[in-house]
Design a protein around this motif. Structure first.
Motif, PDB file in Angstrom:
ATOM      1  N   GLU A 453     -52.318   0.432 -23.635  1.00 38.34           N
ATOM      2  CA  GLU A 453     -52.064  -0.641 -22.664  1.00 38.34           C
ATOM      3  C   GLU A 453     -52.090  -0.108 -21.237  1.00 38.34           C
ATOM      4  O   GLU A 453     -51.881   1.069 -20.979  1.00 38.34           O
ATOM      5  N   GLY A 454     -52.396  -1.013 -20.305  1.00 39.47           N
ATOM      6  CA  GLY A 454     -52.206  -0.766 -18.882  1.00 39.47           C
ATOM      7  C   GLY A 454     -53.276   0.013 -18.147  1.00 39.47           C
ATOM      8  O   GLY A 454     -53.484  -0.194 -16.962  1.00 39.47           O
ATOM      9  N   VAL A 455     -53.962   0.926 -18.821  1.00 39.61           N
ATOM     10  CA  VAL A 455     -54.852   1.873 -18.141  1.00 39.61           C
ATOM     11  C   VAL A 455     -56.302   1.386 -18.222  1.00 39.61           C
ATOM     12  O   VAL A 455     -56.805   1.115 -19.320  1.00 39.61           O
ATOM     13  N   PRO A 456     -56.993   1.262 -17.081  1.00 30.93           N
ATOM     14  CA  PRO A 456     -58.375   0.763 -17.078  1.00 30.93           C
ATOM     15  C   PRO A 456     -59.348   1.653 -17.835  1.00 30.93           C
ATOM     16  O   PRO A 456     -59.055   2.817 -18.145  1.00 30.93           O
ATOM     17  N   LEU A 457     -60.522   1.100 -18.076  1.00 29.66           N
ATOM     18  CA  LEU A 457     -61.578   1.804 -18.798  1.00 29.66           C
ATOM     19  C   LEU A 457     -61.975   3.094 -18.102  1.00 29.66           C
ATOM     20  O   LEU A 457     -62.146   4.134 -18.752  1.00 29.66           O
ATOM     21  N   ASP A 534     -55.954  -5.533 -26.816  1.00 32.64           N
ATOM     22  CA  ASP A 534     -55.512  -6.851 -26.342  1.00 32.64           C
ATOM     23  C   ASP A 534     -54.199  -7.230 -27.023  1.00 32.64           C
ATOM     24  O   ASP A 534     -53.579  -6.414 -27.721  1.00 32.64           O
ATOM     25  N   GLU A 535     -53.800  -8.488 -26.825  1.00 31.10           N
ATOM     26  CA  GLU A 535     -52.510  -8.937 -27.368  1.00 31.10           C
ATOM     27  C   GLU A 535     -52.493  -8.942 -28.900  1.00 31.10           C
ATOM     28  O   GLU A 535     -51.427  -8.954 -29.520  1.00 31.10           O
ATOM     29  N   ASN A 536     -53.676  -8.875 -29.520  1.00 33.43           N
ATOM     30  CA  ASN A 536     -53.767  -8.826 -30.981  1.00 33.43           C
ATOM     31  C   ASN A 536     -54.006  -7.409 -31.503  1.00 33.43           C
ATOM     32  O   ASN A 536     -54.376  -7.232 -32.668  1.00 33.43           O
ATOM     33  N   ASP A 588     -62.012  -8.410 -17.031  1.00 34.85           N
ATOM     34  CA  ASP A 588     -60.736  -8.515 -16.311  1.00 34.85           C
ATOM     35  C   ASP A 588     -59.610  -7.844 -17.089  1.00 34.85           C
ATOM     36  O   ASP A 588     -58.759  -7.160 -16.499  1.00 34.85           O
ATOM     37  N   LYS A 589     -59.604  -7.996 -18.413  1.00 33.49           N
ATOM     38  CA  LYS A 589     -58.570  -7.331 -19.208  1.00 33.49           C
ATOM     39  C   LYS A 589     -58.800  -5.817 -19.251  1.00 33.49           C
ATOM     40  O   LYS A 589     -57.842  -5.031 -19.226  1.00 33.49           O
ATOM     41  N   PRO A 594     -51.662  -4.144 -14.374  1.00 39.07           N
ATOM     42  CA  PRO A 594     -50.405  -4.886 -14.361  1.00 39.07           C
ATOM     43  C   PRO A 594     -49.333  -4.139 -13.566  1.00 39.07           C
ATOM     44  O   PRO A 594     -49.019  -2.981 -13.868  1.00 39.07           O
ATOM     45  N   LYS A 595     -48.791  -4.793 -12.560  1.00 35.11           N
ATOM     46  CA  LYS A 595     -47.884  -4.119 -11.624  1.00 35.11           C
ATOM     47  C   LYS A 595     -46.669  -3.537 -12.325  1.00 35.11           C
ATOM     48  O   LYS A 595     -46.301  -2.373 -12.083  1.00 35.11           O
ATOM     49  N   ALA A 596     -46.032  -4.320 -13.185  1.00 34.00           N
ATOM     50  CA  ALA A 596     -44.814  -3.831 -13.846  1.00 34.00           C
ATOM     51  C   ALA A 596     -45.099  -2.559 -14.648  1.00 34.00           C
ATOM     52  O   ALA A 596     -44.299  -1.618 -14.657  1.00 34.00           O
TER      53      ALA A 596
END
Length: 636
Positions: A453-457, A534-536, A588-589, A594-596
């Motif tokens: 999570e969180g880290v770009p490609l 992703d969320e899944n 975009d995903k 994500p800032k938090a």
């Protein structure tokens, strides 16, 4: 430091076939350089073997070792392939033993950083010379009784290259002899490079089971897990390993020499010894670039090194899949790299004709497979080969259990850290210059980890110092290559956490200092993450052959094309600048910040690095952390 084993007393009665009372069954001790003779005589006094075999790297020698191992039940032929064998270890000896791996220096902080009080330092383990002497005296005297004392002369890197180094490993394991012949350049020609007293890395290994023994030997695999110990003496360029026959603990040219000891030599001499693949990418215009990339174990390093491009017009060639030695050329300023190894020691599970066809094709002959399953017709099998193996095929698991493929999905054929060991020269895409003694010019350095999570490609560093920061804060899910269990995000700076042979703060500063030499042509530094979900919990990026799309962008950035834009964490690809033709991905995903997540990440990074390194954390890295804090605070 000086030898801490036994004092050397003059060796008498050296003949062509005997050293003292110990028969020499192969080789000529008298032809060895005198300083090598002195060390070997000391080790013979210490280990008291049955006989001596001085290796020469010949085909005949390989045949002898193979026959012995088959007769002893340590190897079984895989009849489906040419000169391939399967080996099953004791289930207690299946991975690197980081918790039993030590650096030995008089000054503790030569080896490990000044960690903050209460921090559990994971950046190396230190023992004092006095402490380790007790451990060695408890293990090594008489450890080779009843066994053969093999002497393996080898070169890490092309023989004769100014970028290469020489080692000599002593072992009582024919499995180690056979594997070192694959992984390094073993040859009697090595001795001529030591004739004038030149330095070499001294490696002593024993399985720790003198004969006769009363202990139970599982799978015909002698080992002594209760007393396993791997110790490094960076000052005197020595390694001593006891109790384990498994790859990284016993093939001492690999992590022990090529990273820990070589890293210390590199620090002293002004170069880099890194846990990196080396590959070349040639684009559709015929332009070739060489790339070095660092990933923690089991994060796809071998797959990337042997990548089959998913888009036409691109060619990938492999130079190495695990370790890179790199020096800045004093004349041209180019960073030139060699692969110091001669083989691949890859993780088998997950390797197949989709993920890494070139690895499969490489190991179809002259290879050793450790802790994998076997099919009824004499082929190898591991998790990941289901689609390439007919349902109902009878499998014998590495544990000895038999089952039929597809009937019980809970059955596992192989240990998660099962390995294939094969010659690099057999790789279908090995570069024709992979043994170039001058090394190959590196245009880009990539770091990456398994970050769900969180880290770009892909992220490009703003500059060299920011790139060193990206490497220092590298994190990844833990793997089966070490004794860790369960998946959790772990810090693995530079993908070198278990492999640096001196104070990690000095190691980071060593990287930073290369910017101080005006002539150095510093490659651009990148961070990649193929594993964002992703969320899944589905991967957002297809990976494997499609990673060429990211490499293409990296090459274009190495050429300073205007295809990047600044972000809080580095330069990101401009939307539309990656070739995504034929893919259905959520850009975009993939690239979201994500800032938090990033606020928490940089706070945790500072806490961890400060705790682990204390005052040894270079000020330049603290400044980079503060700058990232400020940038992340501006995220919406």
């Amino acid at each position: 430091m000086e030898d801490i084993t036994v004092p050397f007393s003059e060796v008498h009665h050296v003949t062509i076939d005997k050293l003292g009372d110990v028969p020499i069954k192969r080789g000529n001790f008298q032809l060895l350089p005198s300083h090598v003779q002195t060390w070997l005589a000391q080790m013979i006094q210490l280990c008291t073997p049955r006989d001596i075999h001085i290796c020469d790297g010949s085909d005949e020698e390989g045949e002898i070792a193979t026959k012995l191992l088959v007769e002893n039940g340590q190897l079984s032929p895989l009849k489906k392939y040419q000169n391939c064998y399967i080996c099953l270890t004791d289930p207690r000896d299946v991975a690197r033993v980081e918790s039993k791996t030590f650096l030995i220096t008089k000054d503790k902080f030569q080896s490990v950083p000044h960690s903050r009080e209460g921090a559990n330092c994971v950046l190396g383990l230190w023992k004092s010379p006095d402490e380790i002497k007790k451990d060695i005296d408890d293990r090594f005297p008489g450890c080779m009784r009843g066994r053969t004392f093999y002497v393996i002369p080898y070169s890490m890197g092309p023989m004769g290259s100014s970028l290469s180094k020489i080692g000599v490993e002593i072992t009582d394991s024919a499995y180690v002899v056979l594997s070192m012949r694959v992984m390094t350049h073993v040859s009697s020609e090595i001795w001529k490079y030591l004739r004038n007293g030149e330095e070499f890395v001294r490696c002593l290994h024993s399985v720790g089971v003198p004969l006769p023994t009363t202990q139970s030997i599982v799978n015909n695999w002698p080992c002594n897990p209760e007393k396993t110990l791997v110790v490094h003496f960076p000052d005197s360029r020595k390694v001593m390993s006891f109790g384990s026959g498994y790859g990284g603990n016993s093939l001492l040219g690999k992590k022990c020499f090529a990273l820990r000891i070589a890293g210390r030599i590199a620090y002293d001499e002004g170069w880099l010894a890194e846990h990196m693949l080396i590959m070349s990418v040639t684009n559709s215009q015929g332009e070739e670039k060489f790339i070095a990339a660092a990933f923690p174990s089991a994060c796809g390093k071998t797959n990337l090194a042997m990548l089959t491009p998913a888009i036409p017009g691109y060619t990938v060639r492999c130079i190495g899949d695990d370790i890179a030695w790199m020096r800045f050329d004093k004349e041209t300023g180019e960073l030139r790299a060699i692969n110091p190894e001669a083989g691949f020691f890859g993780v088998a599970p997950g390797t197949n004709m989709k993920t890494n066809p070139n690895a499969i094709l490489t190991c179809l002959q002259n290879s050793i497979f450790t802790n994998v399953g076997e099919t009824a017709d004499g082929g190898f099998y591991w998790e990941g080969l289901e689609e390439e193996t007919p349902a109902g095929t009878e499998i014998t698991a590495w544990t000895g259990e038999k089952y039929k493929l597809g009937e019980d999905k809970t059955k596992k054929s192989s240990h998660p850290n099962a390995r294939f060991c094969c010659p690099a020269r057999q790789c279908p895409i090995i570069h024709d210059k992979w043994q170039d003694p001058a090394g190959l010019p590196i245009s880009a350095i990539i770091f990456g980890g398994r970050r769900p999570e969180g880290v770009p490609l892909v992220i490009e560093a703003f500059n060299w110092t920011h790139g060193v920061f990206l490497a220092a804060q590298l994190k990844s899910e833990s793997t089966a290559a070490a004794e860790h269990t369960g998946k959790r995000i772990m810090h693995d700076p530079f993908a070198m956490r278990p492999f640096v042979g001196y104070n990690f703060g000095k190691y980071i500063q060593h990287w930073l200092d290369f910017e101080k030499t005006p002539n150095n042509k510093l490659p651009k530094i990148f961070h990649v993450n193929w594993f964002r979900v992703d969320e899944n919990k589905k991967f957002l990026w297809p990976g494997y052959g499609d990673n060429i799309r990211v490499l293409d962008w990296i090459i274009r950035r190495a050429n300073n094309e205007d295809v990047a834009e600044p972000s809080a964490v580095g330069l990101l690809p401009k939307k539309g600048s990656l070739n995504l033709q034929g893919l259905n991905v959520d850009w975009d995903k993939l690239m979201a910040l994500p800032k938090a997540y990033w606020v928490g990440d940089i706070d945790e990074t500072l806490q961890w690095l400060d705790g682990q390194l204390g005052d040894d954390l270079p000020q330049a890295i603290r400044e980079q952390i503060q700058k990232q804090k400020e940038r992340v605070a501006q995220l919406s």
